[in-house]
Structures are given as structure tokens and as C-alpha cells.
Design a protein around this motif. Sequence first.
Motif, PDB file in Angstrom:
ATOM      1  N   PHE A  43       0.826  -1.194   0.000  1.00  0.00           N
ATOM      2  CA  PHE A  43       0.000   0.000   0.000  1.00  0.00           C
ATOM      3  C   PHE A  43       0.868   1.254   0.000  1.00  0.00           C
ATOM      4  O   PHE A  43       2.070   1.210   0.268  1.00  0.00           O
ATOM      5  CB  PHE A  43      -0.938   0.029   1.225  1.00  0.00           C
ATOM      6  CG  PHE A  43      -0.227  -0.057   2.546  1.00  0.00           C
ATOM      7  CD1 PHE A  43       0.267   1.082   3.180  1.00  0.00           C
ATOM      8  CD2 PHE A  43      -0.035  -1.284   3.173  1.00  0.00           C
ATOM      9  CE1 PHE A  43       0.917   1.004   4.395  1.00  0.00           C
ATOM     10  CE2 PHE A  43       0.624  -1.374   4.382  1.00  0.00           C
ATOM     11  CZ  PHE A  43       1.092  -0.222   5.000  1.00  0.00           C
TER      12      PHE A  43
ATOM     13  N   ARG B 104      -4.517   4.443   4.137  1.00  0.00           N
ATOM     14  CA  ARG B 104      -3.829   3.449   3.321  1.00  0.00           C
ATOM     15  C   ARG B 104      -4.593   3.194   2.017  1.00  0.00           C
ATOM     16  O   ARG B 104      -5.816   3.063   2.017  1.00  0.00           O
ATOM     17  CB  ARG B 104      -3.679   2.130   4.078  1.00  0.00           C
ATOM     18  CG  ARG B 104      -2.735   2.210   5.263  1.00  0.00           C
ATOM     19  CD  ARG B 104      -2.551   0.846   5.903  1.00  0.00           C
ATOM     20  NE  ARG B 104      -1.583   0.893   7.001  1.00  0.00           N
ATOM     21  CZ  ARG B 104      -1.168  -0.173   7.685  1.00  0.00           C
ATOM     22  NH1 ARG B 104      -1.655  -1.376   7.370  1.00  0.00           N
ATOM     23  NH2 ARG B 104      -0.289  -0.042   8.656  1.00  0.00           N
ATOM     24  N   ARG B 105      -3.825   3.090   0.915  1.00  0.00           N
ATOM     25  CA  ARG B 105      -4.415   2.785  -0.380  1.00  0.00           C
ATOM     26  C   ARG B 105      -3.701   1.557  -0.970  1.00  0.00           C
ATOM     27  O   ARG B 105      -2.510   1.615  -1.283  1.00  0.00           O
ATOM     28  CB  ARG B 105      -4.275   3.957  -1.352  1.00  0.00           C
ATOM     29  CG  ARG B 105      -4.827   5.285  -0.838  1.00  0.00           C
ATOM     30  CD  ARG B 105      -6.288   5.199  -0.495  1.00  0.00           C
ATOM     31  NE  ARG B 105      -6.840   6.510  -0.135  1.00  0.00           N
ATOM     32  CZ  ARG B 105      -7.940   6.676   0.573  1.00  0.00           C
ATOM     33  NH1 ARG B 105      -8.618   5.612   1.023  1.00  0.00           N
ATOM     34  NH2 ARG B 105      -8.390   7.888   0.845  1.00  0.00           N
ATOM     35  N   PRO B 106      -4.408   0.421  -1.115  1.00  0.00           N
ATOM     36  CA  PRO B 106      -3.779  -0.792  -1.662  1.00  0.00           C
ATOM     37  C   PRO B 106      -3.316  -0.566  -3.107  1.00  0.00           C
ATOM     38  O   PRO B 106      -4.004   0.082  -3.893  1.00  0.00           O
ATOM     39  CB  PRO B 106      -4.892  -1.842  -1.610  1.00  0.00           C
ATOM     40  CG  PRO B 106      -5.879  -1.308  -0.627  1.00  0.00           C
ATOM     41  CD  PRO B 106      -5.809   0.196  -0.722  1.00  0.00           C
ATOM     42  N   VAL B 107      -2.164  -1.119  -3.444  1.00  0.00           N
ATOM     43  CA  VAL B 107      -1.617  -0.985  -4.790  1.00  0.00           C
ATOM     44  C   VAL B 107      -1.017  -2.311  -5.243  1.00  0.00           C
ATOM     45  O   VAL B 107      -0.778  -3.220  -4.448  1.00  0.00           O
ATOM     46  CB  VAL B 107      -0.532   0.117  -4.863  1.00  0.00           C
ATOM     47  CG1 VAL B 107      -1.111   1.469  -4.539  1.00  0.00           C
ATOM     48  CG2 VAL B 107       0.639  -0.220  -3.950  1.00  0.00           C
TER      49      VAL B 107
ATOM     50  N   GLY C 293      -3.587   0.902  -8.967  1.00  0.00           N
ATOM     51  CA  GLY C 293      -4.639   0.735  -7.981  1.00  0.00           C
ATOM     52  C   GLY C 293      -5.860   1.564  -8.316  1.00  0.00           C
ATOM     53  O   GLY C 293      -5.743   2.681  -8.837  1.00  0.00           O
TER      54      GLY C 293
ATOM     55  N   GLU D 276       4.832   0.807   7.877  1.00  0.00           N
ATOM     56  CA  GLU D 276       3.610   0.125   8.310  1.00  0.00           C
ATOM     57  C   GLU D 276       3.177   0.543   9.706  1.00  0.00           C
ATOM     58  O   GLU D 276       2.088   0.177  10.152  1.00  0.00           O
ATOM     59  CB  GLU D 276       3.808  -1.385   8.241  1.00  0.00           C
ATOM     60  CG  GLU D 276       4.954  -1.934   9.046  1.00  0.00           C
ATOM     61  CD  GLU D 276       5.086  -3.443   8.839  1.00  0.00           C
ATOM     62  OE1 GLU D 276       4.046  -4.131   8.812  1.00  0.00           O
ATOM     63  OE2 GLU D 276       6.220  -3.922   8.701  1.00  0.00           O
TER      64      GLU D 276
ATOM     65  N   ASP E  25      -4.284   4.086   9.573  1.00  0.00           N
ATOM     66  CA  ASP E  25      -5.384   4.892   9.059  1.00  0.00           C
ATOM     67  C   ASP E  25      -5.887   5.862  10.115  1.00  0.00           C
ATOM     68  O   ASP E  25      -6.048   5.490  11.296  1.00  0.00           O
ATOM     69  CB  ASP E  25      -6.540   4.007   8.599  1.00  0.00           C
ATOM     70  CG  ASP E  25      -6.264   3.378   7.246  1.00  0.00           C
ATOM     71  OD1 ASP E  25      -5.347   3.825   6.568  1.00  0.00           O
ATOM     72  OD2 ASP E  25      -6.982   2.435   6.879  1.00  0.00           O
TER      73      ASP E  25
END
Length: 365
Positions: free
Chosen positions: A314, A325-328, A342, A357, A361
Motif C-alpha cells: 500500500f 492506506r491505499r492498496p496498490v 490501484g 507500516e 489509518d
Amino acid sequence: MKTHILSGTSIFCSILVMALFSNCSPKQNKEKAQPVNKPVTETFTLSHGALNTAIKIPAELTAFREVDLYAKVNGFVKAMNVDVGSQVHAGELLVRLEAPELGSQQSGAQAKLKSLEAVYIQSNATYQRILETSKTPGTISKNDVDIALAKKNSDFSQLDAARAAYRETDNIVQYLTIRAPFDGVISARNVNLGAYVGPSGKGSELPVVTLKELKHLRLVVAVPESYKSLIKISDTVQFSVKAYPGKIFSAKITRRAGVMDTQLRAERVELDVYNDDLELSPGMVAEVSIKLSGDKNGFLAPKNAVVNSTDGVFVLEVVNGKIWRRPVVKGRETDSLTEVFGSNLKDGAIYIKHASEEMHDGASI
């Protein structure tokens, strides 16, 4: 008198202590009042971009055309016109064989052909005479004309079969010569004069000679599956070989298999290499450098902005001073940049440059 002296001394000490406190206390209070500087969180603006990189892959040079030449019929080597290293041209005679039994077969077929030609000439002449005579009423019956015609047709069929048999034996005799199917160089010779040779597995375990084309080569590369979409026909590729340190050759992608090898999980890609000066040779190992054009639909992010953790991969977007957090999905990388893909990524949005990490959020920056 004595008591008065002690009191004076005490008063002096009290005044001295008060002076020291008056000089020290404001300074200490001033130092305590100084604000503490918080570390600055670096950010960057995400944007679309193509990551242009290159990969280096080992490859092999092979002859564009290569053939093992066997004898088509069994026989003995009568003449060898070439040796290893001989440069030959298409149609040139390389080896001549001899097989006495084939000569006998050809002579027999030729004799039979001439015999049947004579029979046909006779039957055709007889038919023509009978046909001409039959034009006079009452001289020759219609049945005799039909018999003469049938005899003529039968003899012609036998003559035609004899001609085919003679052509067959003549073609077989032609097999006693081995000629070059294309321009090239003899790379191997496995027999000598007098050797008994024949078709593969029927007299010869090894070919009589091996012919390879040298002025036109193939550069064969196994491109890994992950790079399949990044190469295309006509891309220019550079390569080098150990025989010429520091020299760079170039060629264009001409053919690609389109399927993955089940063992290597790679696609076979071929490039045409023109070798007019014969510097390169089949069998050489080359190191190929392929330039890869990036996917313009992806985003480019600093390498340290992408977190690869047990929770997934992310990046951290900053929205109203808070982290999210933005998953990629990661693409290719360089020393400083990484391709990311993403559905939640936004062009022009702000993201944390040095992410970890431990940043969760909703945390404020």
C-alpha cells in the motif's frame, strides 16, 4: 561584639544567594519556554507516468537455416567436393555416390521404354491403315477397326507406364548426388571416400555433411512472462558477445512465438542478424539489452513510498491532514521509482514520501 559579626556574615550570604537565584532562574525559565520542533513529514504529488527501463537477458545465436544432409539412397561415396569450412552456393554439387544396381535398373527401364515405343508405333500404324481402308464400303468390318483401335490404345498405355517407370529410375539415379539447398558453410563432415551411406537410420547414423547459413543468423531470446506485454515486433535490441568486448551489435525483433514455454515460463523471441562480414558465428552466447516502455496507465511513486507488509502492499494518502492506506499493485522498479497500480489512486493527490507500516489509518501528520 562577637554576635554582631556572625549576623553580618549571615546577612551577606543571604544576599549572595538571592543574587545567584535572580540571575539563574530567568535563564532556565527562558530555555524551558522554547518550543520543541516536530519532525516534518515529507509528501509528494502522485502522477501518471511511464517507467522506461531495460532488462539484460542471455541469448544464443543460431544459423538462420541449418540442415543435415543425408544420402537419399544407399550407396558408396565416390567423390567429396567439400570439407569443413567450405563455402558453397545453392545447387552446388557437394557429394557424389555410386550404386551399380541403380544403373542396371535405369538401363532396364530405358530398354523396356524403347521396346514399347516400337510396339506402339506398329500398332498405331496398323490402326491408321485399317481405318483408312474401312472408308471403302465392304472392305473391312467395323469390328476389325475397333480391335485395331483397342490394340493401339493398350500399347499406348503400356508405353506411358514405361515412361513413368523410366522417369522414376532416372530420379533415383539423381539421388546419387547431394547438392547444397542454399548458400552457406559446411560445418561438419562425417564420411570419407568409399564410405557406405544411406538415408537416416538406413545406412547412416550421422549426416554426410551439415550445412549452415552464416550471413543471416537468428538471435534467440527467452523473454520472461512478466515482460511479455512490454515488447513488440520491430523493437530494436542491442547485444554483445564475449568475442568482441566493448562492441555493441543491434537487431530488430522479427518473430515471437506468442506462447509461453511450459518449463521456463518464457516466450521465444527471434531477431534477424545480418552477418555479411562473418564476425558472428552460430552457437555464440550473447547478452541482450531490451528497452522496456512503461504502461502509461500506471502511476510513478518514490520507492520508499510503497510499503510491502504482511497486511499487503500500500501507499499512504494524506486527506485533510490524516493518513489513509491505499492498496496498490507494484510494477517495475528503478533505484528511486516504482510503478504502482490501484483503483483508489488519484492523479494529483498527496501521499507520504517515506511511508512505514507503523503509520495507521486516521493518524494525523
